[in-house]
Structures are given as structure tokens and as C-alpha cells.
Design a protein around this motif. Structure first.
Motif, PDB file in Angstrom:
ATOM      1  N   GLU A 182       3.251  -1.093  -5.708  1.00 41.93           N
ATOM      2  CA  GLU A 182       3.122   0.176  -4.985  1.00 41.93           C
ATOM      3  C   GLU A 182       4.197   0.270  -3.905  1.00 41.93           C
ATOM      4  O   GLU A 182       4.839   1.308  -3.740  1.00 41.93           O
ATOM      5  CB  GLU A 182       1.727   0.310  -4.370  1.00 41.93           C
ATOM      6  CG  GLU A 182       1.499   1.597  -3.620  1.00 41.93           C
ATOM      7  CD  GLU A 182       1.514   2.844  -4.495  1.00 41.93           C
ATOM      8  OE1 GLU A 182       1.631   3.952  -3.930  1.00 41.93           O
ATOM      9  OE2 GLU A 182       1.433   2.736  -5.731  1.00 41.93           O
ATOM     10  N   ARG A 226       7.509   1.024  -5.537  1.00 47.22           N
ATOM     11  CA  ARG A 226       7.634   2.449  -5.913  1.00 47.22           C
ATOM     12  C   ARG A 226       7.932   3.312  -4.685  1.00 47.22           C
ATOM     13  O   ARG A 226       8.753   4.239  -4.746  1.00 47.22           O
ATOM     14  CB  ARG A 226       6.368   2.931  -6.617  1.00 47.22           C
ATOM     15  CG  ARG A 226       6.236   2.400  -8.032  1.00 47.22           C
ATOM     16  CD  ARG A 226       5.050   2.976  -8.759  1.00 47.22           C
ATOM     17  NE  ARG A 226       3.768   2.494  -8.257  1.00 47.22           N
ATOM     18  CZ  ARG A 226       3.215   1.323  -8.573  1.00 47.22           C
ATOM     19  NH1 ARG A 226       3.836   0.494  -9.380  1.00 47.22           N
ATOM     20  NH2 ARG A 226       2.044   0.972  -8.073  1.00 47.22           N
ATOM     21  N   THR A 241      11.569   2.678  -3.682  1.00 50.95           N
ATOM     22  CA  THR A 241      12.470   3.300  -4.647  1.00 50.95           C
ATOM     23  C   THR A 241      12.590   4.790  -4.370  1.00 50.95           C
ATOM     24  O   THR A 241      13.698   5.351  -4.368  1.00 50.95           O
ATOM     25  CB  THR A 241      11.978   3.056  -6.089  1.00 50.95           C
ATOM     26  OG1 THR A 241      11.963   1.644  -6.328  1.00 50.95           O
ATOM     27  CG2 THR A 241      12.866   3.748  -7.112  1.00 50.95           C
ATOM     28  N   HIS A 242      11.478   5.422  -4.081  1.00 51.90           N
ATOM     29  CA  HIS A 242      11.485   6.853  -3.784  1.00 51.90           C
ATOM     30  C   HIS A 242      12.233   7.153  -2.485  1.00 51.90           C
ATOM     31  O   HIS A 242      13.097   8.035  -2.439  1.00 51.90           O
ATOM     32  CB  HIS A 242      10.043   7.381  -3.702  1.00 51.90           C
ATOM     33  CG  HIS A 242       9.963   8.841  -3.424  1.00 51.90           C
ATOM     34  ND1 HIS A 242      10.198   9.785  -4.390  1.00 51.90           N
ATOM     35  CD2 HIS A 242       9.693   9.516  -2.291  1.00 51.90           C
ATOM     36  CE1 HIS A 242      10.070  11.002  -3.856  1.00 51.90           C
ATOM     37  NE2 HIS A 242       9.765  10.850  -2.577  1.00 51.90           N
TER      38      HIS A 242
END
Length: 77
Positions: free
Chosen positions: A61, A64, A67-68
Motif C-alpha cells: 500500500e 502504491r 508511486t502515485h
């Protein structure tokens, strides 16, 4: 059975900001990166304990999210 909630915020001490070209990006420190790779290998071998499943979910999580955020930072340039 007790449900345990993954808390990626518990891993915030394991991050760093690294300059790459003109960007400052969020990265895992070496220890957390190695742990994620170890857990992924154990998952491939179907050897994860229930606690490790939760740990991998937490790390995933956070990965992610980073990365965003990193993609948004790069897109601003």
C-alpha cells in the motif's frame, strides 16, 4: 478470528527522499526494500505466514502511494 488492519503509516520511518535528476522522489530505505523483496519471494513460494501477509499488504500500500505521488511530482515538471 481477529481482523488486523494494515497500517502503512507504521512504516513512515523507513522512507527516504532521493534526488533523481531534478526530482526529489520518495523511496524505501534499503532495509524496507530488502524486506519487501524477501516477502515477495516467500509469497511466490507460498510460504508467507498470516503476519507476513499483512506486512506485505502494508508495504504494498505504501509502495502504491509513493508511486502515485512520485508520478504526480514528475508530471509537474
Amino acid at each position: 478470528m481477529t481482523t488486523v488492519v494494515a497500517r502503512p503509516s507504521s512504516l513512515l520511518g523507513s522512507i527516504k527522499i532521493e534526488k533523481l535528476d531534478s526530482f526529489h522522489l520518495f523511496k524505501f530505505n534499503d532495509e524496507l526494500q530488502a524486506r519487501m523483496e524477501e516477502l515477495l519471494e516467500r509469497k511466490k513460494a507460498d510460504l508467507l505466514t498470516p503476519e507476513e501477509v499483512i506486512e506485505l499488504e502494508e508495504i504494498g500500500e505504501l509502495d502504491r502511494i509513493f508511486t502515485h505521488i512520485n508520478a504526480m511530482l514528475v508530471a509537474q515538471k
